[in-house]
Design a protein around this motif. Structure first.
Motif, PDB file in Angstrom:
ATOM      1  N   SER A  64     -24.385 -65.099  80.959  1.00  0.00           N
ATOM      2  CA  SER A  64     -23.825 -64.918  82.298  1.00  0.00           C
ATOM      3  C   SER A  64     -22.450 -64.268  82.241  1.00  0.00           C
ATOM      4  O   SER A  64     -22.126 -63.406  83.062  1.00  0.00           O
ATOM      5  CB  SER A  64     -23.735 -66.256  83.033  1.00  0.00           C
ATOM      6  OG  SER A  64     -25.013 -66.800  83.230  1.00  0.00           O
ATOM      7  N   VAL A  65     -21.644 -64.688  81.295  1.00  0.00           N
ATOM      8  CA  VAL A  65     -20.310 -64.097  81.128  1.00  0.00           C
ATOM      9  C   VAL A  65     -20.437 -62.615  80.785  1.00  0.00           C
ATOM     10  O   VAL A  65     -19.743 -61.763  81.357  1.00  0.00           O
ATOM     11  CB  VAL A  65     -19.495 -64.862  80.059  1.00  0.00           C
ATOM     12  CG1 VAL A  65     -18.230 -64.124  79.682  1.00  0.00           C
ATOM     13  CG2 VAL A  65     -19.172 -66.273  80.558  1.00  0.00           C
ATOM     14  N   ALA A  66     -21.336 -62.287  79.862  1.00  0.00           N
ATOM     15  CA  ALA A  66     -21.540 -60.885  79.475  1.00  0.00           C
ATOM     16  C   ALA A  66     -22.086 -60.068  80.641  1.00  0.00           C
ATOM     17  O   ALA A  66     -21.635 -58.932  80.882  1.00  0.00           O
ATOM     18  CB  ALA A  66     -22.481 -60.801  78.275  1.00  0.00           C
ATOM     19  N   ALA A  67     -23.039 -60.622  81.372  1.00  0.00           N
ATOM     20  CA  ALA A  67     -23.618 -59.906  82.513  1.00  0.00           C
ATOM     21  C   ALA A  67     -22.573 -59.677  83.605  1.00  0.00           C
ATOM     22  O   ALA A  67     -22.519 -58.599  84.206  1.00  0.00           O
ATOM     23  CB  ALA A  67     -24.815 -60.677  83.067  1.00  0.00           C
ATOM     24  N   ALA A  68     -21.754 -60.689  83.866  1.00  0.00           N
ATOM     25  CA  ALA A  68     -20.698 -60.546  84.880  1.00  0.00           C
ATOM     26  C   ALA A  68     -19.684 -59.489  84.453  1.00  0.00           C
ATOM     27  O   ALA A  68     -19.236 -58.681  85.280  1.00  0.00           O
ATOM     28  CB  ALA A  68     -20.015 -61.889  85.120  1.00  0.00           C
ATOM     29  N   ALA A  69     -19.319 -59.492  83.192  1.00  0.00           N
ATOM     30  CA  ALA A  69     -18.369 -58.496  82.691  1.00  0.00           C
ATOM     31  C   ALA A  69     -18.944 -57.088  82.836  1.00  0.00           C
ATOM     32  O   ALA A  69     -18.248 -56.163  83.273  1.00  0.00           O
ATOM     33  CB  ALA A  69     -18.017 -58.783  81.236  1.00  0.00           C
TER      34      ALA A  69
END
Length: 103
Positions: A64-69
């Protein structure tokens, strides 16, 4: 620049979406894991089952962190727009044109 609140909301959105999609898949795994640990009994079973489910959650949180970034980076580059859906449809049965509808 991206504001921390925007990044945090994007992470929450991605994680909520992932939990909604993956919960039906992971719930039987967690239940089966708990059954395998049942002979241990008591708090050890609960602790290890919670660790298993928590580890699964943390892996998807990292995603989720990678996708949001990536989402916010694409927005900053103008490659992804917010609030504008673009629908591309073939015009006519022969496919001789393309209509772009913005809503």
């Amino acid at each position: 620049t991206v504001e921390p609140a925007a990044f945090g909301l994007a992470v929450v959105m991605w994680q909520a979406m992932i939990v909604a999609m993956m919960a039906p898949v992971v719930a039987p795994w967690v239940a089966a894991y708990a059954r395998l640990l049942a002979p241990e009994g008591g708090s050890a079973t609960a602790r290890r089952t919670a660790s298993f489910a928590g580890g699964y959650f943390l892996v998807w949180l990292a995603y989720s962190v990678a996708a949001a970034a990536l989402q916010l980076a694409l927005q900053q580059l103008g490659a992804l727009t917010v609030g504008v859906a673009t629908i591309v449809a073939m015009n006519g049965s022969a496919g001789n044109g393309v209509n772009v509808i913005r809503c």
